[in-house]
Structures are given as structure tokens and as C-alpha cells.
Design a protein around this motif. Structure first.
Motif, PDB file in Angstrom:
ATOM      1  N   ILE A   1      -4.110   1.299  -2.847  1.00 14.95           N
ATOM      2  CA  ILE A   1      -3.909  -0.223  -2.534  1.00 14.95           C
ATOM      3  C   ILE A   1      -4.980  -0.947  -3.620  1.00 14.95           C
ATOM      4  CG2 ILE A   1      -5.984  -0.424  -1.059  1.00 14.95           C
ATOM      5  CD1 ILE A   1      -4.286  -2.059   0.698  1.00 14.95           C
TER       6      ILE A   1
ATOM      7  N   LEU B   1      -7.075   1.070   6.956  1.00 14.76           N
ATOM      8  CA  LEU B   1      -5.993   2.105   6.156  1.00 14.76           C
ATOM      9  C   LEU B   1      -6.642   3.482   6.424  1.00 14.76           C
ATOM     10  CD1 LEU B   1      -6.727   0.028   2.506  1.00 14.76           C
ATOM     11  CD2 LEU B   1      -4.572  -0.032   4.346  1.00 14.76           C
ATOM     12  N   ALA B   2      -6.373   4.375   5.215  1.00 12.55           N
ATOM     13  CA  ALA B   2      -6.776   5.837   5.809  1.00 12.55           C
ATOM     14  C   ALA B   2      -8.122   5.934   5.394  1.00 12.55           C
ATOM     15  CB  ALA B   2      -5.918   6.661   4.620  1.00 12.55           C
TER      16      ALA B   2
ATOM     17  N   THR C   1      -4.646   6.380   1.020  1.00 13.67           N
ATOM     18  CA  THR C   1      -4.309   5.163   0.716  1.00 13.67           C
ATOM     19  C   THR C   1      -4.388   4.731  -0.681  1.00 13.67           C
ATOM     20  OG1 THR C   1      -4.276   4.682   3.175  1.00 13.67           O
ATOM     21  CG2 THR C   1      -3.963   2.843   1.367  1.00 13.67           C
TER      22      THR C   1
ATOM     23  N   THR D   1       1.015   5.312   1.308  1.00  8.93           N
ATOM     24  CA  THR D   1       0.324   6.294   1.919  1.00  8.93           C
ATOM     25  C   THR D   1       0.945   7.665   1.362  1.00  8.93           C
ATOM     26  OG1 THR D   1       0.395   4.777   3.765  1.00  8.93           O
ATOM     27  CG2 THR D   1      -0.123   7.200   4.149  1.00  8.93           C
TER      28      THR D   1
ATOM     29  N   SER E   1       0.763  -1.240  -0.024  1.00  6.97           N
ATOM     30  CA  SER E   1       0.078   0.034   0.114  1.00  6.97           C
ATOM     31  C   SER E   1       0.975   1.205  -0.089  1.00  6.97           C
ATOM     32  CB  SER E   1      -1.079   0.169   1.127  1.00  6.97           C
ATOM     33  OG  SER E   1      -0.116   0.221   2.551  1.00  6.97           O
TER      34      SER E   1
ATOM     35  N   SER F   1       4.571   2.328   0.191  1.00  6.48           N
ATOM     36  CA  SER F   1       5.096   2.530   1.710  1.00  6.48           C
ATOM     37  C   SER F   1       5.344   1.543   2.556  1.00  6.48           C
ATOM     38  CB  SER F   1       4.036   3.538   2.014  1.00  6.48           C
ATOM     39  OG  SER F   1       3.654   4.688   1.211  1.00  6.48           O
TER      40      SER F   1
ATOM     41  N   VAL G   1      -9.579   5.994   0.035  1.00  4.91           N
ATOM     42  CA  VAL G   1      -8.632   5.078  -0.461  1.00  4.91           C
ATOM     43  C   VAL G   1      -8.992   5.170  -2.118  1.00  4.91           C
ATOM     44  CG1 VAL G   1      -8.494   2.527  -0.733  1.00  4.91           C
ATOM     45  CG2 VAL G   1      -8.940   3.582   1.706  1.00  4.91           C
TER      46      VAL G   1
ATOM     47  N   THR H   1      -4.685  11.509   5.203  1.00  2.40           N
ATOM     48  CA  THR H   1      -3.944  10.889   4.302  1.00  2.40           C
ATOM     49  C   THR H   1      -4.800  10.084   3.342  1.00  2.40           C
ATOM     50  OG1 THR H   1      -3.366   8.859   5.779  1.00  2.40           O
ATOM     51  CG2 THR H   1      -1.810  10.556   5.818  1.00  2.40           C
TER      52      THR H   1
END
Lengths: 228, 364
Positions: free
Chosen positions: B107, B169-170, B105, B95, B93, B190, B173, B103
Motif C-alpha cells: 500500500i 491491513l495484513a 499488504t 494482498t 492495496s 486487489s 506491510v 498475507t
């Protein structure tokens, strides 16, 4: 020293230093007060009577001389010893009453007991004092809700609540009308006659002085004469 | 008796008392909010990491524990990790920081679904086009977004494909390749999230990876989440210390001013007490008890305010910061506030205790 003398002052001197200048407030005062006397100290402003009052009350240390109150030589006491002496042996009554404005009349009296480390709960003396001074029904009022005469009676109650050896009253009627003045002076005389309380009273007023057993006059830091 | 005097004194000047309590309350709120934010943000990071469902995290060399660095590691690492014994899944993933603490992400969602079980969609569904984005519930609430809404990010317009439950995650996405392209980081990631066949094999896999990947920070998920603390984030502890010192200075100054004016105002009353035979300690005791009472009331107010700041954050900016309520810090913040307040009352108290009764009685 005679057994019945509660105050014995010899060659008492007090010098204040104001900048470079020395002010001689007391210049060799001699005074004997028998236990149970009602004494008036009279004199013009600046004669030294307030300084004498402060020294006898342990608020001020003398420059020289001997001051014995109820067997204690005040001239040899430290600050903290004089504080302890005020707690137990001296009662003050001031011209401006000097009550704590945030406390009720009851608490203004009780705090003197507390400072002296005594428990006032269900104290018969407490009840006797407030009844003697006629303030039993005014105890839960704050000073701002009391008349001048009532405030001064509360102040007297506070002054005698710890059974002081001497009661010092500085112009106690100075802020009162004639009716209240007479009432307060009568109370002081009653305290003296009924309880044997030794009282020293400072005043300018000859009418007030007439309530005392004896009057001493001060001028320029000395006692100039005495009359009975 | 002294307590009654203290209470009556405080009641006698209600505005000054209220302002002092308020100032100490703000001091305590500053401490509790700052510590709560630090812990809340870190707990949020840990929760999101756990939410991925991986057993091991591999980060690029030289990166900090919760660093927001973009993508310094080659995506080939994912394939390398997949080939390791006992590794069942590995997903990379990326970031990328947007603004503030937000942030995004990137992915591969199909791979992410395999490792984590996928997102729980509250609205809409998975991404189907390159201009689509998934947002979590808090981000959607803060920005008034729903499935089908559009949003401007990274200099382009996105269509919200789905709103998902927070915790993975963030808060935003998008597909990994899209983020790589937009940030000019093709083939870079990352971190890599790794799943192994049996939790019992996690130490063995980690040992093997550390042997092969010298210099790479490799953590089990348990280790990673335990390491995410105030002590392990560079500079955070120092920052908190500085803010707490500032809070102490504020509390000290407020109580100093309050008590200084109180002592001046009560010069005559202090003279009366001293004429009655009150010792310097007795006078000091009264002022210190007042101070303790102000500090206690301020602490209670500060604790209530810390609930208020959390409510405000959750109500107006739920996707920005996460504040925890920190009961273990209530006593600490209270003690710090009390210490500052007593320090502030020391000089006025000393002055009061040393006051000459004759001068005090003559004071108008």
C-alpha cells in the motif's frame, strides 16, 4: 384352592431347547406350600430344583402347568408382569450373596425399596429389619468390607425389605463357614417364626434342611418324596 | 438412589470414566475450536477491514468476499474513484498470500495515512527504504522481531522499520510498488478503499459506482463486515459440518466401547437388578444417566480445553490463527456430544435391558 396355600403348583413342566436337543428339566411337578411354611427343597445337581426356584421366583416362564403364587397364576404372566411380581412378591437370597459391589450395605437394601417404588426414608420397617439381622452398625460399608456372613445378612435384609409373599433362598449357606451358616439359618428360622415369612430353601446339606418344617426331595425333574 | 448408583459406577472404574470424559472433551474441543477459529479468523478479517477507516470497498469482478487473490484490478481504478462526487480519498492495496493464512499488504503509506490516520507504532517508525517492512505486534512476538531486526520473505531480506498495533491491513506491510514488482504485477491492485465526505452520502456513492462499474463487487464497510460470516465463505460451512460429523463419530465410538465394556463387566449386577424386579427401562435409565453425566463432564472439559487451545495459539503462534471463545456454541456442542454419546450407549443399553436375569446371575 385352599385359603392358606401361598404356592400351588400343578403338573409343572419345563423344557429347555439346547440346539436340536430338548432337555426336560421339570416333568410334572406338583407342590402345595401353606402360607408361613419353611420348606426345604433338596436334591442332587440336575434334579430340577433350581429351575423350580426360578419359575416360582418369576425369573423363568414354565413350558406348561399351573403355578399360583399368592393368587397370581405365573404361567399366564408376560415378562413385564413377572418383573412386576418379582418387585413386590418375591425375595431372593443367593449362594453368592449377589450384592451390588459399588453400593454400601444400606444402599443395597434401599435399592430394592427404590425398584419397588417405595420410599425408605425414616421407614420403621427398614430399621427393624437391619436390627433384626444385626447389621445396623455395618450399613455404611461396601460388600468388599463385609464378611461372608454379614454380606448374606445384608442380602436377606434386601430380600425381605419389601414384605415379599415368599422368600426364595438358593443354597444360602453354600459360601459360608459353619458358624456363619448356623447364624444365617437361625435368622431365616426367626424370620419364619416371628414374622410368619414363607420361605423356600434349596440345599444339598441335610443339616441345613433340618431347619425347615418340611423337606421335599427332587430327582430327575420330579418331586419324589416329602418328609416333615 | 439411581443417581447414587450411577455415580458409584463411574467412581468404580475411574480410568475408564476419565478416558470417556477426555474423549468427549476432545470431541467438544474440536467443535468449539473449529467454530472459534472460523469466527475468529473472519472477525479478524472484518476488524482489519474496519481498521482501514474507509467507507466503501471496491473489489475486482468475480472475487470472493475474503479471497486472497493477488492483484487482478488495474491501479487506474484508484484515480477513477477519486474523481467521483463526494469521494475524498481512495487508496489501492494489494494482498499477497505468503504461507498458510499469512498475507502481506502492499500500500502507499502516505495515502493510507490520510484515509486511516496511520499506524500506531509500538517500536520504530514508518518505512523509509524499499527493503523495509512494517510488522504488527503479534507477528513480531511470534517471530521475535523488533525494530531493526531482519527477516527473510519473498526471497529477500527485509529490515523491520516498525512494529505496529494490530488491526489494520495484513500483519506485514510493504510499499505497494515493491510488492507489485516482486510478484510481477505492475500496476495491479486487489482492492480500493474509498472514503466519502459524509456518511450520509455512502448509499448515493455506492449506487453511482454500481451503475458505472458493472460486475464489480462494491460494498459499504458496514455491509462488508456483516457479510463476512461462516455462511458467506464458500465451503467453510461444509468443512465445519464434516469436522463436526467426525467429532460425533469419535464421541459415538468412544461411548459405545465404554458402555459396551461396562455392560459386559456389569452383567451380573444387571442380573441382580433384574432379579430384584428392575424393568428394562430402569436398567436403560441407569446407563443413559451415566452417559449423560459423561457427556456433561466431557462438555465442561471441552469448554475448558477450548480456552486452552486459544491460549496455546496466542502463546505460540499469535500471528497465525485467531480463535474466538464461542459461548453460544457451548450448548450446541454439548447437545451434539450428548446426542453422539446417547447413540453410542443405545446398543449396549438395549443389550443390558434385554439381558436374561438367570444367565446374568450365572455370569462369572
Amino acid at each position: 384352592m385352599s385359603e392358606d396355600l401361598i404356592i400351588r403348583v400343578r403338573d409343572l413342566r419345563k423344557i429347555y431347547r439346547v440346539g436340536e436337543v430338548e432337555v426336560h428339566a421339570l416333568r410334572g411337578v406338583n407342590l402345595d406350600v401353606p402360607r408361613g411354611e419353611f420348606l426345604c427343597v433338596a436334591g442332587p445337581s440336575g434334579s430340577g430344583k433350581s429351575t423350580l426356584f426360578h419359575i416360582l421366583g418369576g425369573l423363568l416362564a414354565p413350558t406348561s402347568g399351573t403355578v399360583i403364587v399368592d393368587g397370581h397364576d405365573l404361567s399366564k404372566l408376560t415378562d413385564s408382569q413377572r418383573t412386576a411380581l418379582r418387585r413386590r412378591m418375591v425375595g431372593f437370597v443367593f449362594q453368592k450373596f449377589n450384592l451390588l459391589p459399588t453400593l454400601t450395605a444400606y444402599d443395597n437394601i434401599a435399592i430394592a425399596r427404590h425398584i419397588a417404588g417405595r420410599n425408605q426414608d425414616n421407614d420403621p420397617w427398614f430399621r427393624q429389619v437391619v436390627e433384626l439381622l444385626g447389621i445396623a452398625d455395618r450399613l455404611h460399608h461396601k460388600p468388599s468390607k463385609l464378611s461372608g456372613g454379614e454380606q448374606q445378612r445384608v442380602a436377606i435384609a434386601r430380600a425381605i425389605i419389601n414384605h415379599p409373599a415368599i422368600l426364595l433362598a438358593d443354597e444360602p449357606t453354600g459360601n459360608l463357614d459353619s458358624q456363619n451358616s448356623a447364624a444365617v439359618l437361625k435368622i431365616l428360622r426367626d424370620l419364619n417364626e416371628r414374622l410368619g415369612q414363607t420361605i423356600l430353601l434349596i440345599t444339598h446339606d441335610p443339616v441345613v434342611a433340618s431347619y425347615a418344617h418340611r423337606v421335599v426331595h427332587m430327582l430327575d425333574g420330579r418331586i419324589v418324596d416329602a418328609e416333615s | 438412589m439411581v443417581n447414587k448408583l450411577v455415580l458409584e459406577n463411574l467412581k468404580h472404574r475411574p480410568v475408564r470414566t476419565a478416558l470417556s470424559i477426555l474423549a468427549i472433551g476432545i470431541e467438544v474441543t474440536m467443535m468449539l475450536t473449529l467454530v472459534g477459529l472460523s469466527r475468529g479468523m473472519l472477525a479478524d478479517v472484518a476488524r482489519r477491514a474496519r481498521g482501514v477507516g474507509a467507507d466503501i470497498v471496491v473489489r475486482p469482478p468475480g472475487t470472493s468476499l475474503i479471497g486472497l487473490s493477488s492483484a487482478p484490478m488495474s491501479e487506474k481504478m484508484v484515480d477513477f474513484l477519486r474523481r467521483q462526487p463526494h469521494v475524498t480519498h481512495a487508496v489501492g492495496s494489494m494482498t499477497h498470500p505468503l504461507s498458510g493464512v499469512t498475507t502481506i499488504t502492499g500500500i502507499r503509506l502516505d495515502e493510507f495515512d490520510q484515509i486511516s490516520g496511520g499506524f500506531k507504532y509500538l517500536e520504530g517508525g514508518p518505512i523509509r527504504n524499499r527493503d523495509e517492512i512494517i510488522v504488527d505486534r503479534y507477528y513480531a512476538r511470534q517471530n521475535n522481531l523488533h525494530a531493526g531486526s531482519t527477516i527473510q520473505l519473498l526471497n529477500r531480506t527485509w529490515r523491520v522499520a516498525g512494529v505496529v498495533e494490530e488491526g489494520k491491513l495484513a500483519r506485514l506491510v510493504i510499499p505497494l510498488d515493491v510488492l507489485q514488482e516482486l510478484t510481477a504485477n505492475p500496476g495491479k491492485i486487489s482492492q480500493v478503499w474509498v472514503k466519502v465526505d459524509d456518511p450520509a452520502n455512502i448509499p448515493k456513492v455506492i449506487a453511482s459506482l454500481k451503475e458505472q462499474l458493472k460486475g464489480y463487487p462494491i460494498y459499504s464497510m458496514e455491509e462488508l463486515t456483516s457479510l463476512i460470516s461462516v455462511n458467506n465463505v464458500p465451503g467453510l460451512k461444509a468443512f465445519i459440518t464434516v469436522i463436526i460429523l467426525l467429532a460425533i463419530v469419535v464421541g459415538f465410538l468412544v461411548v459405545f466401547l465404554s458402555m459396551y465394556t461396562a455392560v459386559l463387566e456389569r452383567t451380573r449386577e444387571i442380573g441382580i437388578l433384574k432379579a430384584l424386579g428392575a424393568s428394562p427401562l430402569y436398567v436403560l435409565n441407569i446407563l443413559f444417566r451415566e452417559t449423560v453425566l459423561l457427556a456433561l463432564a466431557g462438555t465442561v472439559l471441552g469448554i475448558l480445553f477450548s480456552y486452552g487451545t486459544r491460549w496455546v495459539i496466542m502463546r505460540w503462534a499469535p500471528a497465525s490463527l485467531t480463535q474466538m471463545i464461542v459461548p453460544d456454541w457451548w450448548a450446541i456442542a454439548g447437545a451434539i456430544a450428548l446426542g453422539g454419546a446417547l447413540l453410542g450407549a443405545s446398543y449396549p443399553g438395549w443389550r443390558a435391558a434385554r439381558q436374561d436375569p438367570i444367565e446374568a446371575l450365572a455370569y462369572e
